[in-house]
Write a protein that holds these residues in place. Structure first.
Motif, PDB file in Angstrom:
ATOM      1  N   UNK A   1     -18.477 -15.884  -9.103  1.00  0.00           N
ATOM      2  CA  UNK A   1     -17.077 -15.809  -8.665  1.00  0.00           C
ATOM      3  C   UNK A   1     -16.886 -16.327  -7.240  1.00  0.00           C
ATOM      4  N   UNK A   2     -17.965 -16.467  -6.489  1.00  0.00           N
ATOM      5  CA  UNK A   2     -17.859 -16.980  -5.130  1.00  0.00           C
ATOM      6  C   UNK A   2     -17.877 -18.508  -5.143  1.00  0.00           C
ATOM      7  N   UNK A   3     -17.220 -19.137  -4.174  1.00  0.00           N
ATOM      8  CA  UNK A   3     -17.123 -20.604  -4.156  1.00  0.00           C
ATOM      9  C   UNK A   3     -18.398 -21.265  -3.624  1.00  0.00           C
ATOM     10  N   UNK A   4     -19.464 -21.153  -4.379  1.00  0.00           N
ATOM     11  CA  UNK A   4     -20.727 -21.761  -3.986  1.00  0.00           C
ATOM     12  C   UNK A   4     -20.752 -23.237  -4.384  1.00  0.00           C
ATOM     13  N   UNK A   5     -21.603 -23.993  -3.692  1.00  0.00           N
ATOM     14  CA  UNK A   5     -21.862 -25.410  -4.015  1.00  0.00           C
ATOM     15  C   UNK A   5     -20.644 -26.312  -3.832  1.00  0.00           C
ATOM     16  N   UNK A   6     -19.732 -25.918  -2.961  1.00  0.00           N
ATOM     17  CA  UNK A   6     -18.599 -26.809  -2.673  1.00  0.00           C
ATOM     18  C   UNK A   6     -18.833 -27.570  -1.366  1.00  0.00           C
ATOM     19  N   UNK A   7     -19.720 -27.055  -0.550  1.00  0.00           N
ATOM     20  CA  UNK A   7     -20.004 -27.642   0.765  1.00  0.00           C
ATOM     21  C   UNK A   7     -21.442 -28.154   0.773  1.00  0.00           C
ATOM     22  N   UNK A   8     -21.645 -29.351   1.271  1.00  0.00           N
ATOM     23  CA  UNK A   8     -22.981 -29.960   1.200  1.00  0.00           C
ATOM     24  C   UNK A   8     -23.722 -29.966   2.537  1.00  0.00           C
ATOM     25  N   UNK A   9     -23.194 -29.272   3.555  1.00  0.00           N
ATOM     26  CA  UNK A   9     -23.900 -29.240   4.830  1.00  0.00           C
ATOM     27  C   UNK A   9     -25.203 -28.451   4.683  1.00  0.00           C
ATOM     28  N   UNK A  10     -26.164 -28.763   5.520  1.00  0.00           N
ATOM     29  CA  UNK A  10     -27.448 -28.063   5.466  1.00  0.00           C
ATOM     30  C   UNK A  10     -27.261 -26.569   5.680  1.00  0.00           C
ATOM     31  N   UNK A  11     -26.371 -26.217   6.590  1.00  0.00           N
ATOM     32  CA  UNK A  11     -26.104 -24.811   6.883  1.00  0.00           C
ATOM     33  C   UNK A  11     -25.526 -24.106   5.668  1.00  0.00           C
ATOM     34  N   UNK A  12     -24.588 -24.732   4.988  1.00  0.00           N
ATOM     35  CA  UNK A  12     -24.008 -24.147   3.776  1.00  0.00           C
ATOM     36  C   UNK A  12     -25.072 -23.925   2.718  1.00  0.00           C
ATOM     37  N   UNK A  13     -25.895 -24.924   2.513  1.00  0.00           N
ATOM     38  CA  UNK A  13     -26.943 -24.840   1.489  1.00  0.00           C
ATOM     39  C   UNK A  13     -27.913 -23.710   1.817  1.00  0.00           C
ATOM     40  N   UNK A  14     -28.264 -23.570   3.091  1.00  0.00           N
ATOM     41  CA  UNK A  14     -29.165 -22.500   3.513  1.00  0.00           C
ATOM     42  C   UNK A  14     -28.546 -21.125   3.275  1.00  0.00           C
ATOM     43  N   UNK A  15     -27.277 -20.974   3.636  1.00  0.00           N
ATOM     44  CA  UNK A  15     -26.596 -19.688   3.451  1.00  0.00           C
ATOM     45  C   UNK A  15     -26.440 -19.350   1.978  1.00  0.00           C
ATOM     46  N   UNK A  16     -26.152 -20.345   1.152  1.00  0.00           N
ATOM     47  CA  UNK A  16     -26.045 -20.116  -0.292  1.00  0.00           C
ATOM     48  C   UNK A  16     -27.381 -19.642  -0.854  1.00  0.00           C
ATOM     49  N   UNK A  17     -28.474 -20.238  -0.367  1.00  0.00           N
ATOM     50  CA  UNK A  17     -29.804 -19.846  -0.816  1.00  0.00           C
ATOM     51  C   UNK A  17     -30.096 -18.392  -0.435  1.00  0.00           C
ATOM     52  N   UNK A  18     -29.692 -18.010   0.772  1.00  0.00           N
ATOM     53  CA  UNK A  18     -29.905 -16.629   1.217  1.00  0.00           C
ATOM     54  C   UNK A  18     -29.069 -15.646   0.401  1.00  0.00           C
ATOM     55  N   UNK A  19     -27.837 -16.021   0.088  1.00  0.00           N
ATOM     56  CA  UNK A  19     -26.987 -15.162  -0.744  1.00  0.00           C
ATOM     57  C   UNK A  19     -27.576 -14.979  -2.130  1.00  0.00           C
ATOM     58  N   UNK A  20     -28.083 -16.064  -2.679  1.00  0.00           N
ATOM     59  CA  UNK A  20     -28.680 -16.003  -4.021  1.00  0.00           C
ATOM     60  C   UNK A  20     -29.910 -15.107  -4.018  1.00  0.00           C
ATOM     61  N   UNK A  21     -30.735 -15.218  -2.981  1.00  0.00           N
ATOM     62  CA  UNK A  21     -31.927 -14.374  -2.883  1.00  0.00           C
ATOM     63  C   UNK A  21     -31.550 -12.910  -2.722  1.00  0.00           C
TER      64      UNK A  21
END
Length: 206
Positions: free
Chosen positions: A61-81
């Protein structure tokens, strides 16, 4: 005259001594009460914690994978973990409260669950800010609103979300945030509400 001054001096000393002794007694009573609760808490047996209000991160339900910056990708990975871990908001309870309520043997694991909640609060703020910085305004609001919905008590999350509402002239939403912020801990409440009110006034004036 000298006798009168001396008498007044004695009265003042007596008053000061009275208040000092009362303060000492209160401090001693508070210390005794604390150690009494602490002693009791260390003898509470382990209790069932399966009925706690565990938080499930709604990755779909969260808007993941809409931003391609390295910081966004890192934060998404942390949220998933973090989504694979147990998360509980226990910020309103001290260690003594936790032991009294759930037993000493649960203190370590409950502290871990609460640390996961703190990490989640920080991640949501950082992810929302990164989304906004990269032009994903609506998505940033969605992430921050989720943080408010699970009662994150990070003042900066409230203030940042209110600043995004201000950009949209969404004064009703800022007012709702102020209402939500009034339930924060006393250490955060007054300063946070003041900042939100300033943003509300700015939105009304624009």
């Amino acid at each position: 005259m000298l006798f009168l001054c001396f008498g007044m001096f004695l009265i003042i000393l007596s008053v000061l001594a009275f208040f000092r002794n009362r303060s000492v007694r209160r401090s001693e009573d508070a210390t005794e009460a604390f150690w009494s609760r602490e002693y009791e808490s260390n003898h509470i047996r382990k209790k069932d914690i399966s009925d706690l209000s565990y938080i499930e991160i709604p990755l779909d339900a969260l808007p993941l994978h809409v931003c391609s910056s390295e910081r966004c990708i890192s934060l998404e990975s942390q949220l998933t973990a973090l989504a694979g871990k147990k998360i509980v908001n226990l910020s309103n309870l001290s260690n003594t409260d936790l032991k009294l309520t759930y037993g000493t043997a649960n203190l370590t694991v409950l502290s871990e669950y609460d640390q996961n909640f703190t990490q989640l609060s920080n991640l949501l703020y950082s992810y929302g800010k990164e989304l906004e910085d990269n032009g994903f305004h609506r998505e940033a609001i969605q992430v921050l609103e989720y943080g408010i919905s699970i009662h994150c008590d990070a003042s900066r999350l409230f203030v940042f979300l209110a600043s995004l509402y201000q950009k949209d002239h969404a004064t009703d939403k800022i007012r709702a945030l102020i209402e939500e912020a009034s339930a924060l801990s006393p250490l955060l409440r007054d300063a946070t509400v003041k900042q939100l009110e300033d943003l509300l006034n700015g939105a009304d004036a624009s």
